[in-house]
Design an enzyme around this catalytic site. Sequence first.
Site, mmCIF file in Angstrom:
data_model
loop_
_atom_site.group_PDB
_atom_site.id
_atom_site.type_symbol
_atom_site.label_atom_id
_atom_site.label_comp_id
_atom_site.label_asym_id
_atom_site.label_seq_id
_atom_site.Cartn_x
_atom_site.Cartn_y
_atom_site.Cartn_z
ATOM 1 N N CYS A 335 0.997 -1.556 -0.010
ATOM 2 C CA CYS A 335 -0.327 -0.083 0.120
ATOM 3 C C CYS A 335 0.547 1.169 0.199
ATOM 4 O O CYS A 335 1.660 1.800 -0.790
ATOM 5 C CB CYS A 335 -0.951 -0.100 1.014
ATOM 6 S SG CYS A 335 -2.177 1.132 1.049
ATOM 7 N N HIS A 439 -3.955 -5.190 1.059
ATOM 8 C CA HIS A 439 -3.409 -5.421 2.427
ATOM 9 C C HIS A 439 -3.824 -7.316 2.587
ATOM 10 O O HIS A 439 -4.523 -7.504 1.742
ATOM 11 C CB HIS A 439 -4.203 -5.228 3.144
ATOM 12 C CG HIS A 439 -4.064 -4.007 3.394
ATOM 13 N ND1 HIS A 439 -3.031 -3.499 3.687
ATOM 14 C CD2 HIS A 439 -4.472 -2.974 2.750
ATOM 15 C CE1 HIS A 439 -2.698 -1.677 3.695
ATOM 16 N NE2 HIS A 439 -4.058 -1.413 3.123
#
Length: 507
Positions: A335, A439
Amino acid sequence: MKGIMLQGTGSDVGKSVLVTALCRILARKNRKVTPFKSQNMSNNSYVTVDGKEIGRAQGVQAEAAKTEANVYMNPILLKPRSTMDSEVVLFGEVYSTYSGRSYREHFYKKGIEAIKKALTELAKRHEYVVIEGAGSPVEVNLNDRELVNMKVAQVADVPVILIADIERGGVFASVVGTLQLLSNEDRKRVKGIIINKFRGDSSLFTDGVSWIEAYTGVKVVGVIPYYDHISIEGEDSLSIQNSLIKEGKKGDNGLDIAIITLPYVSNYTDLEPLAAEKDVYLRFVKNKTEFGNPDAVIIPGTKSTFHDLKYLKDNGLDIILQKYVEAGGTLVGLCGGYQMLGELLIDEAGTDTDLVGNKMKGLNIAPLKTYFNEKKLTIRSEGKLGSERWNCSKKISGFEIHLGRTLTTAEDVEPFLMIENRPEGVCLHEGKVIGTYLHHLFHNDEWRASWLNRIRKDRGMQQCAVLNLAEVRDQGYEKLADHVETYLDIDYILDVIESWKGNGQQS
């Protein structure tokens, strides 16, 4: 809906863990139970099946309760953006950004409405609710507009169990002081006290239990010994770091994986599957002097990519990481960590820095540019690996929570994943360098084993079989529930729940 609320004499006394344990204990007794925390402050998110964002702790507690997590379990999530401001996520979606003072002044009524709505919705689906408080219920300077402790107990109309952490010392003063500072009405709700994190011979505390009960008139419902084997996810970066670090040194028979420590780290829980691997040792690196010679490096997510990228540069980690990759090192950016790998970051909407059009050079490890948008993307995702180099036949699943839009600046860059014909992430240097928005990447058992086995092979180490993380997690809930149930008077707590008549009264 019947229920109980666990409040604490302070922060980090074990509320989240004991709510998790109680949810599993009740689930094992075939109760339809749900966790609830009105307001959570954490950058560790959990994405529900409908793509909404709640606190990670409530997602974990839902797993323990054997139910599907939803936004009503945590209607208000505060995600710190700086020391002064927090992003408010309401029912899973970004609502606004407030300073601490403006939040108290302008959000309180909205918060009460959200709490009532959430509890009403949960009551339609469950028979029991286990509510988690936050901090202490007697923060006297804040109690006139609090949304997390006795106000919630009043709205839900449930009895309260007070938790005290004996490891800190001063347990008698913390229990008595908390009860003394409660109003008469709120004090009537407190129907039990738990002494948590006890070390040593609990028989030595028998007189202490008798004194507390005699002085306060409230039953001590359990003295819970310190539990060293908690394998459930924590809420904040400090608790997670403590839970991930294995005791002892790595030696020559383990993998040394360095985690770059970021001031505004988010979703550290991405790393917990690695800690479950017996030969993996995670260590947290704050500056170049701590870097060493790791077998792999992970840059985790962040709530402020610009801020944390500057932090890396100020600490000399940018040069270290560049040289590490040039020397053939293994690096994964998740991310915000993925965004940092690129050539340039552009805050088009001012959503990361509050400066529209702000720019910063990245680590220049991958041919990427990232543009920060106004609207956050929050979705669950599933895709295929972009190449067949991994010994992994299954699809990769996880979730995305990000503002950035990352584009490649070179041709023929191999994507890490293909999600519904959309290239996602990058895979460079024969898989040595990976960047992705996904994630929970390491929660994919087969892929995690393949990635680790490649590193083990480079080290000349023995390959390991695929570890079933779901089984490990469920065993963790069971062991925690076994431990707590051994020392907690569950029959008394069930009687308090069932006999509660409301407004501080029992039958």
